[in-house]
Enzyme design. Sequence first.
Site: not given
Ligand SMILES: [Mg+2]
Length: 384
Positions: A23, A121-122
């Site tokens: 993350d 983003d993960e």
């Molecule tokens: Mg994040």
Amino acid sequence: MRYGLLVFDEPKRDTSRKIIHIDMDAFYASVAMRENPELRNKPVIIARHPRETGGRGVVATANYEARKFGIHSAMSAQKAFELCPHGRFVSPDFNLYRETSQKMHEIFKRYTDKIQPLSLDEAYLDVTENKLSQKSATILAERIRKDIKNELRITCSAGVSYNKFLAKLASDYNKPDGITVLPPDQSHNFLMNLPIEKYHGVGEKTVDRMHDMGIFRGQDLYDKNELELAGQFGKMGHSLYRKVRGIDDSEVKNDREPKSVGKESTFSDNLKTENEVIQALRVLAGKVMTNLKRKQKHGKIVVLKIRYEDFETVTRRRSFPDYIKNENELFQIALSIWEEENTSEGIRLLGITVTGLESAVFETIPLPLWKDNYSERTIQTDDD
Ligand SMILES: [Mg+2]
């Protein structure tokens, strides 16, 4: 020895897999600081300045400096401005985020192909089998974090465990720029002590109801029986009963691998002129190419679909020795197929599809030999 007719099997933990959850830290804000180092150490708020929007707009994210002022995502930009008038407002740049995210995935793919993105983003990575034949998921997670830091110049946090649920909880535990490892023999303690609001998937309303039931920490949840939890929370109750026991068998689902990417348009007014057709094909070619790039795919086969005003539908297919390089090439091909149709009938629908797709990541992409890192490696197969 039998104790009775009703025997509840205690569900079993499968600890054989190795899962990493990655993350990025305050992703949009980190990218903004990378692009403009002048923003470092200043409170950065990703939103249009409320002055420009007449007070409308919402905070997409904020860096850790700005969070000290109580600013968080989904807060109104106006409120953020009141909390931190000297904060630096930066308009979101999704092209840049997508590009960075794509590079992040290239890094992941050096280690495993079992990647499940949750957002830009993960992602979850299953590294039980991995390309380095590395047995330690922790070593892999640290390498991935290092690659991201060196090549993308932003930081991320990692969680390492034997299932997705625990890996995600773990990545959140030591943010920013941290790693948390939950091996099978430690996950139970971790879960027992974790406040219930940290359980992934437990929303605010559920938290309130749990508090009413006297559930504040994992241990309280653990002590409830399955029937009671299911009675109160339905399907989620069953799932929480398992999760608090460290059980989550859900797979890391690969990115769906598309075999073809296409786009079609139906026209409310039939296309009558060559100019109209040219224009429509250009738009379609552009969309298909954008989509291909996003999916990191390319192909050598183009299919043009035409539906005429009498509803007759034809599909024409052309194969090429080389991958279609760019939007203009795709447009030219589609146009030439259409021209061969040699008809003046009105057109109701046009579609362009590129098929027989292969990954554009591992193809013969020239590596810049004068660079000793990977950051210049490009996955884009067109020449822009
Ligand atoms: Mg994040």
